[in-house]
Scaffold this motif. Structure first.
Motif, PDB file in Angstrom:
ATOM      1  N   SER A  84      22.411  -5.732 -16.036  1.00  9.69           N
ATOM      2  CA  SER A  84      21.435  -6.780 -15.566  1.00  9.69           C
ATOM      3  C   SER A  84      20.623  -6.391 -14.558  1.00  9.69           C
ATOM      4  CB  SER A  84      22.167  -7.997 -15.495  1.00  9.69           C
ATOM      5  OG  SER A  84      23.248  -8.114 -14.354  1.00  9.69           O
ATOM      6  N   SER A 123      14.337   0.411 -18.824  1.00  6.00           N
ATOM      7  CA  SER A 123      14.221  -1.019 -19.008  1.00  6.00           C
ATOM      8  C   SER A 123      13.808  -1.442 -20.492  1.00  6.00           C
ATOM      9  CB  SER A 123      13.528  -1.483 -17.999  1.00  6.00           C
ATOM     10  OG  SER A 123      11.922  -1.067 -18.102  1.00  6.00           O
ATOM     11  N   THR A 169      14.271  -5.021 -23.295  1.00  8.38           N
ATOM     12  CA  THR A 169      14.311  -6.422 -23.530  1.00  8.38           C
ATOM     13  C   THR A 169      15.250  -6.725 -24.513  1.00  8.38           C
ATOM     14  OG1 THR A 169      11.950  -6.533 -23.085  1.00  8.38           O
ATOM     15  CG2 THR A 169      12.742  -8.563 -24.122  1.00  8.38           C
ATOM     16  N   ASP A 172      16.353  -8.252 -27.989  1.00  6.70           N
ATOM     17  CA  ASP A 172      15.425  -8.818 -29.067  1.00  6.70           C
ATOM     18  C   ASP A 172      16.251  -9.746 -30.140  1.00  6.70           C
ATOM     19  OD1 ASP A 172      13.006  -9.134 -30.762  1.00  6.70           O
ATOM     20  OD2 ASP A 172      13.665  -7.616 -31.997  1.00  6.70           O
ATOM     21  N   LEU A 205      17.800  -3.924 -28.905  1.00  6.05           N
ATOM     22  CA  LEU A 205      16.979  -3.715 -27.357  1.00  6.05           C
ATOM     23  C   LEU A 205      15.559  -3.108 -28.058  1.00  6.05           C
ATOM     24  CD1 LEU A 205      19.362  -2.270 -25.196  1.00  6.05           C
ATOM     25  CD2 LEU A 205      18.978  -4.693 -25.492  1.00  6.05           C
ATOM     26  N   THR A 206      14.292  -3.795 -27.419  1.00  7.68           N
ATOM     27  CA  THR A 206      13.096  -3.137 -27.417  1.00  7.68           C
ATOM     28  C   THR A 206      12.718  -2.300 -26.497  1.00  7.68           C
ATOM     29  OG1 THR A 206      11.958  -5.079 -27.035  1.00  7.68           O
ATOM     30  CG2 THR A 206      12.120  -4.513 -29.460  1.00  7.68           C
ATOM     31  N   LYS A 265      18.335 -13.930 -25.788  1.00  9.44           N
ATOM     32  CA  LYS A 265      17.319 -13.305 -26.523  1.00  9.44           C
ATOM     33  C   LYS A 265      16.113 -13.305 -25.214  1.00  9.44           C
ATOM     34  CE  LYS A 265      14.113 -14.163 -30.338  1.00  9.44           C
ATOM     35  NZ  LYS A 265      13.670 -12.837 -30.660  1.00  9.44           N
ATOM     36  N   GLY A 266      15.684 -12.325 -25.107  1.00 12.87           N
ATOM     37  CA  GLY A 266      14.329 -12.101 -24.132  1.00 12.87           C
ATOM     38  C   GLY A 266      14.780 -11.831 -22.722  1.00 12.87           C
ATOM     39  N   SER A 267      16.210 -11.624 -22.761  1.00 13.52           N
ATOM     40  CA  SER A 267      16.576 -10.917 -21.456  1.00 13.52           C
ATOM     41  C   SER A 267      16.063  -9.858 -20.940  1.00 13.52           C
ATOM     42  CB  SER A 267      18.215 -10.882 -21.385  1.00 13.52           C
ATOM     43  OG  SER A 267      18.723 -12.202 -21.532  1.00 13.52           O
ATOM     44  N   LYS A 268      15.769  -9.443 -19.740  1.00 16.58           N
ATOM     45  CA  LYS A 268      15.365  -8.084 -19.235  1.00 16.58           C
ATOM     46  C   LYS A 268      16.578  -7.395 -18.949  1.00 16.58           C
ATOM     47  CE  LYS A 268      10.843  -8.761 -19.662  1.00 16.58           C
ATOM     48  NZ  LYS A 268      10.012  -8.230 -20.695  1.00 16.58           N
TER      49      LYS A 268
END
Lengths: 375, 227
Positions: A289, A302, A304, A306, A320-321, A343-346
């Protein structure tokens, strides 16, 4: 040359309905599935060796099979070269006579010269040998040459490497890539080895229990998280395309740009400007994280989150994207909870290993490189 | 006397060769059916083919006489339509030898057909060869060792055939008196011993030559396809 293959058939071994579109420039269509998924039967139906119960098979303008119209072109007239798993060289003939069989006995034109094919596949020294004196790899190369010399509109390869050990596979694979690059004959390549498919196939069809469950460009199909069971969890992974941006001669590392992020790989054989396709197995990707420090893993990208596939066991899978590309990570469900991933976590993706499957602009001998993980 | 010995040996070889050559295509056909197809009555055909091996030769000879004799259904048909006769002719001896040798011909051919990898025929088909061409260039050459083994075995059996021959076409010197029948006749006469020895030597020579020839040929054929 238009050699689009359209297949929509039903047979005893299950119901297939697939439409594989490719032209001669598009090379190899992979068919992946576990044993018993109907891969060989599908190929034999296309070749005319097994008769489907119903449906239609078209190759370019030609109808090869049409149950409704009562058309069933015999195997000998379909012009589909078949490379069998076990080679099936004629044991009573020399390599040369095996190679020219189609031209002597099959009423096939001599559009390809024997010398060109033996040169392409490195068979010049073998011509006067008998099949029983050949190694497994040599045998398969002769089988590929024999099929090519039948002047096929389509090559069907049924796990041509599965009877070989690892070293022999590595010996034959570059030849397959040369065939793809230099002959302009479209190829359907059946395999249950994910590595071979990843390395060779431009488009991919996934078979499971006699049915097509996915098809499309190989990179896209590999990125699909829902195909876990069909592709095999242990080997599951994503494929990413990148370009070599820099080479660090001092440490022997290459910097590859993937989706705007920098990857570091072993530079072996790579040059600046090369396009590379890499396969990154989900189990070789860890997630953090925050950006970790004091760690030997050099690739910390790094990304994201998805998609999250929680499954039921100890593991879950993340899609991950990274820029416009996708990565897959397989981590424990407990980590999912503790890292509070949604979903959307970096996150930061830590890559323990990356295989270079293909160097599209290189000479074609695809070597497998590993990222320097614990340097 | 030498002339008679030469005559007997010549007749025997002629009868045996004729028997094998004419039986071969039929034997191949039957072996093909048994090796490649399943059909109702397959077991019956199999039994029928093996029959001459297990039936007393005299019985086989008598059945041949009933069918192919001048008054038999097949015999009289052949005689009246083509003027061809088996009864008490050397051709009849050849027929008897062929029937007796038939099972020995069928078995090795069937076995060799069964061991051929059908995948090789499929491969030939995908290379554009017609069914006939596949047979000529793949199936037949690979079955050849079996055909050869069967032919040699059948030849040796035909050469020594006795019971069916003597029952069907009798023992006529110069016409149906083959080697075995001649030995039998000579043993009945008081001064035939010397000639019997010569004929026995000839029989042994022929048999050994046939076996050597078969070993040599099959060795050559095997070396073509394996170490």
């Amino acid at each position: 040359m238009n050699s689009e293959l359209v297949v929509s058939i039903k047979g005893h071994a299950g119901a297939f309905s697939l439409s594989a579109d490719f032209d001669s420039s598009q090379g190899i269509a992979g068919v992946f599935g576990h044993s018993g998924s109907g891969k060989t039967t599908l190929l034999k139906m296309i070749a005319g060796l097994v008769r489907p119960d119903a449906g239609k098979i078209m190759l370019g303008e030609r109808i090869l099979f049409d149950a409704g119209a009562g058309i069933d072109v015999p195997a000998s007239q379909r012009r589909t070269g078949f490379v069998f798993q076990d080679g099936r060289l004629f044991p009573h003939m020399s390599v040369r006579n095996n190679l020219v069989y189609a031209q002597r006995f099959g009423r096939r034109d001599n559009r390809r010269a024997l010398g060109d094919v033996t040169g392409l596949l490195g068979l010049d020294q073998l011509l006067d040998r008998k099949p029983f004196t050949l190694s497994g790899g040599e045998r398969q190369r002769v089988a590929i040459g024999r099929a090519l010399l039948a002047d096929p509109d389509l090559l069907l390869m049924d796990e041509p490497l599965s009877s070989l050990d690892h070293a022999r596979r590595q010996e034959v694979l570059p030849y397959l890539e040369r065939v793809r690059e230099e002959t302009a004959v479209p190829i359907i390549y059946v395999s249950h080895e994910i590595d071979e498919i990843a390395r060779l196939a431009d488009t991919l069809v996934v078979l499971s229990q006699g049915a097509v469950i996915a098809s499309g460009p190989t990179v896209e199909v590999f990125g699909r998280i829902d195909l876990g069971p069909a592709l095999g969890r242990y080997e599951a992974g994503a494929m990413v395309d990148g370009k070599v941006a820099a080479i660090d001669e001092a440490f022997g590392l290459a910097t590859v740009i993937v989706g705007g992020e920098k990857f570091e790989l072993v530079a072996h054989g790579l040059e600046v400007g090369n396009s590379v396709r890499m396969r990154i197995r989900a189990r070789d990707v860890a997630v953090a994280s925050t950006r970790p420090t004091g760690i030997s893993i050099r690739n910390c990208i790094s990304a994201t989150v998805d998609q999250i596939n929680r499954e039921t066991g100890a593991y879950g899978e993340l899609l991950l994207t990274v820029g416009d590309q996708a990565l897959r990570a397989r981590i424990t469900r407990k980590s999912l909870v503790e890292l509070n991933i949604s979903k959307g976590s970096k996150v930061f993706a830590l890559l323990k290993a990356v295989s270079v499957e293909r160097r599209a602009l290189a000479s074609g001998d695809g070597t497998v490189a590993r990222v320097p993980d614990k340097t | 006397m030498d002339n008679t010995i030469a005559g007997i040996i010549f007749l025997s070889v002629r009868v045996a060769l004729t028997a094998v050559i004419f039986a071969l295509p039929f034997a191949f056909g039957v072996a093909w059916l048994l090796a490649r197809y399943t059909f109702p009555g397959k077991g019956l055909l199999q039994a029928l083919v093996t029959l001459p091996l297990v039936l007393p030769p005299v019985v086989t000879g008598y059945i041949l006489l009933l069918w192919f004799g001048t008054n038999g259904p097949v015999g009289s048909f052949l005689l009246h339509t083509f003027g061809f006769e088996f009864a008490f002719r050397w051709t009849g001896a050849a027929l008897a030898a062929a029937v007796m040798a038939f099972p020995l011909l069928v078995r090795p051919i069937r076995l060799s057909l069964e061991t051929i990898d059908r995948g090789l025929e499929e491969a030939a088909e995908t290379l554009g060869a017609s069914r006939l061409m596949v047979f000529a260039t793949v199936t037949f050459p690979l079955a050849l060792p079996g055909i050869l083994a069967g032919a040699i075995l059948a030849f040796a059996k035909a050469l020594g055939e006795f019971g069916a021959t003597i029952t069907f076409v009798s023992n006529i010197p110069g016409e149906t008196q083959t080697l075995s029948l001649a030995v039998y006749s000579l043993l009945q006469s008081p001064d035939g011993d010397r000639m019997v020895m010569v004929l026995i030597a000839a029989a042994i020579t022929l048999a050994v030559a046939a076996v050597l020839c078969s070993e040599w040929l099959s060795g050559r054929l095997r070396r073509r396809i394996s170490p």
